[in-house]
Design a protein around this motif. Structure first.
Motif, short mmCIF file in Angstrom:
data_model
loop_
_atom_site.label_atom_id
_atom_site.label_comp_id
_atom_site.label_asym_id
_atom_site.label_seq_id
_atom_site.Cartn_x
_atom_site.Cartn_y
_atom_site.Cartn_z
N SER A 29 0.83 -1.21 0.00
CA SER A 29 0.00 0.00 0.00
C SER A 29 0.86 1.25 0.00
O SER A 29 0.58 2.21 -0.74
N MET A 30 1.90 1.25 0.83
CA MET A 30 2.78 2.42 0.91
C MET A 30 3.55 2.62 -0.39
O MET A 30 3.72 3.76 -0.87
N GLU A 31 4.01 1.54 -0.99
CA GLU A 31 4.74 1.66 -2.26
C GLU A 31 3.81 2.13 -3.38
O GLU A 31 4.19 2.99 -4.19
N PRO A 51 2.92 -9.18 19.20
CA PRO A 51 1.87 -9.81 18.42
C PRO A 51 1.22 -8.91 17.38
O PRO A 51 0.56 -9.39 16.48
N TYR A 52 1.39 -7.61 17.50
CA TYR A 52 0.77 -6.75 16.49
C TYR A 52 1.51 -5.42 16.40
O TYR A 52 2.22 -4.99 17.30
N GLY A 53 1.33 -4.79 15.24
CA GLY A 53 1.97 -3.50 14.96
C GLY A 53 2.97 -3.59 13.83
O GLY A 53 3.72 -4.56 13.73
N VAL A 54 2.96 -2.60 12.97
CA VAL A 54 3.88 -2.54 11.84
C VAL A 54 4.51 -1.15 11.80
O VAL A 54 3.83 -0.14 11.98
N SER A 55 5.82 -1.11 11.60
CA SER A 55 6.54 0.14 11.34
C SER A 55 7.25 0.02 10.00
O SER A 55 7.73 -1.07 9.66
N GLY A 56 7.30 1.11 9.28
CA GLY A 56 8.00 1.02 8.00
C GLY A 56 8.22 2.37 7.36
O GLY A 56 7.63 3.38 7.75
N VAL A 57 9.10 2.38 6.38
CA VAL A 57 9.39 3.59 5.64
C VAL A 57 9.66 3.24 4.18
O VAL A 57 10.29 2.22 3.88
N GLN A 94 -5.02 9.80 0.15
CA GLN A 94 -6.32 9.19 -0.18
C GLN A 94 -6.17 7.69 -0.45
O GLN A 94 -7.02 6.89 -0.05
N MET A 95 -5.11 7.31 -1.14
CA MET A 95 -4.91 5.88 -1.44
C MET A 95 -4.74 5.07 -0.16
O MET A 95 -5.30 3.98 -0.03
N LEU A 96 -3.98 5.59 0.79
CA LEU A 96 -3.77 4.87 2.04
C LEU A 96 -5.04 4.81 2.87
O LEU A 96 -5.33 3.80 3.52
#
Length: 425
Positions: A29-31, A51-57, A94-96
């Motif tokens: 989605s981010m890309e 058990p949960y959570g996402v971090s990214g760049v 908007q896409m995200l």
């Protein structure tokens, strides 16, 4: 151009928790949001935390898009930073919003690097960049996606190329990741269960230690072990008459057959009686003295495995063992789960007797701290040091191409560090 960059600080609320916990979905989605906005992607790095959570760049030629999610709240925080005027960050916004199925979003745009406050400086580009990086040409695009199992004080991260299996069963979340260092990896509720590259350590040690010290094993019961590795190793002992395996979650078996075939290869063996049911119930219903060996191949004491870590359950296992019967369990890490580790051995000794319970260790890289323990509890005369003749063990090891277990290692595994001795008394 009035400023060097546009910075949109974004919050998404009432998002789909499942989507916010899916690292591959978030990465894509981010890309996609970066590319649709007109950006050129250079690198993407994402971590899924257990058990949960996402971090990214997503690093773009024009700056970056960054995210952190709280699936338990349906909330995501996103930074969209673009340099120049060729990329429109509102397209990404908007896409995200759509991709995360957000109920609503809010955003604030800041202008960064106001041109009225800046004065251009001259400098020698060649003096500040090496020859390779100053060459003309497009940037090389790279990708990093990580699975991270963590608690408050320790974490294990493995880079992977995506999920192969993701199902919420009646009992737990069953996932298989294609890791780059350890092959396909099975996780349950975000905890690493086994990987293709190091599984043999666990499975060889939980099986061959008891089977090569029991005087005459004929019937074996495996509680859990849905990946199939314990059954595979047990069935290498041709003198056994029957092996019963009771696994509560058929989705673990399905995932393992599909994506861990070398581990699950014996789940259709004619000598294996595979039962999809509650292992506690099966043990409670089993006849007195009906098994020579019971292997409790369980997860940590949470979720569906919690009932396997009780005094009542172990008393029932003791009851169904034959006169010389053995119970083998995985008994956690002395370093990582010290409280449970100590309690386990107190419980076993209260049932089997002080001198009939032994601890042994193995080294498994993808388990917390790398140091893992097993318990050896004897109802009768079986003793872990009464190993079959060395030449017989060596022949078995060679014939079955074992990769970890051997006669020397068997004996060494029971030589405990002082701190472990002190913990279990």
């Amino acid at each position: 151009m009035a400023s060097l960059g546009r910075h949109i600080i974004v919050e998404y609320y009432n998002c789909s928790p499942e989507l916010l916990n899916d690292v591959v979905h978030i990465e894509k989605s981010m890309e996609n949001a970066a590319e649709e906005a007109g950006a050129t992607i250079i690198n993407s790095t994402f971590h899924h935390f257990s058990p949960y959570g996402v971090s990214g760049v997503v690093v773009i030629q024009e700056s970056h898009l960054a995210i952190h999610t709280w699936p338990e709240y349906g909330y995501a925080s996103v930074d969209l930073f673009t340099c120049g005027d060729t990329v429109n960050p509102w397209v990404s916004y908007q896409m995200l919003k759509d991709s995360f199925q957000a109920g609503h979003g809010s955003a604030v745009e800041l202008k960064r690097g106001e041109m009225a406050l800046l004065k251009r400086k001259n400098f020698d580009v060649k003096a500040m960049r090496d020859e390779k990086s100053s060459e003309d040409g497009d940037p090389i695009r790279t990708r990093d996606v990580w699975f991270t199992e963590r608690d408050d004080k320790i974490a294990l991260s493995l880079k992977h190329d995506g999920k192969l299996y993701d199902v919420q069963s009646d009992y737990q979340r069953v996932e298989v990741y294609n890791t780059q260092a350890y092959g396909n990896m099975l996780t349950l509720d975000g905890m690493v269960m086994t990987t293709e590259k190091d599984e043999y350590v666990y499975h060889e040690m939980i099986t061959h230690v008891p089977l090569l010290t029991h005087p005459d094993p004929k019937r074996v019961l495996i509680i859990g072990g849905g990946d199939g590795g314990t059954a595979r190793e047990v069935l290498k002992h041709e003198n056994l008459e029957e092996v019963v395996m009771v696994e509560i979650d058929d989705k673990v078996i399905e995932a393992s057959k599909m994506h861990l075939p070398t581990i699950a290869q014996s789940l259709d063996h004619p000598k294996l009686n595979l039962i999809i049911d509650d292992g506690i119930k099966y043990v409670n219903d089993a006849a007195d003295g009906s098994f020579d060996l019971v292997i409790v191949d369980s997860t940590d004491p949470v979720g569906p495995a919690e009932g396997l870590f009780t005094v009542d359950f172990y008393k029932e296992v003791h009851r169904i063992l034959s006169a010389d019967g053995l119970m083998i369990t995985q008994s956690e890490s002395p370093r990582f789960n010290s409280k449970v580790f100590k309690e386990i051995y107190q419980t076993y000794r209260g049932i089997f007797g002080q001198d009939n319970v032994h601890c042994y260790l193995a080294h498994i890289p993808t388990y917390p701290t790398g140091m893992w323990s097993f318990s050896y509890s004897s109802k009768g005369s079986a003793n872990p040091m009464n190993l079959k003749p060395t030449e017989e063990v060596d022949a078995f090891v060679k014939a079955n191409k074992l990769r970890y277990y051997n006669a020397d290692l068997h004996k060494a595994a029971f030589a405990l560090p002082n701190f472990v001795k002190e913990m279990i008394g």
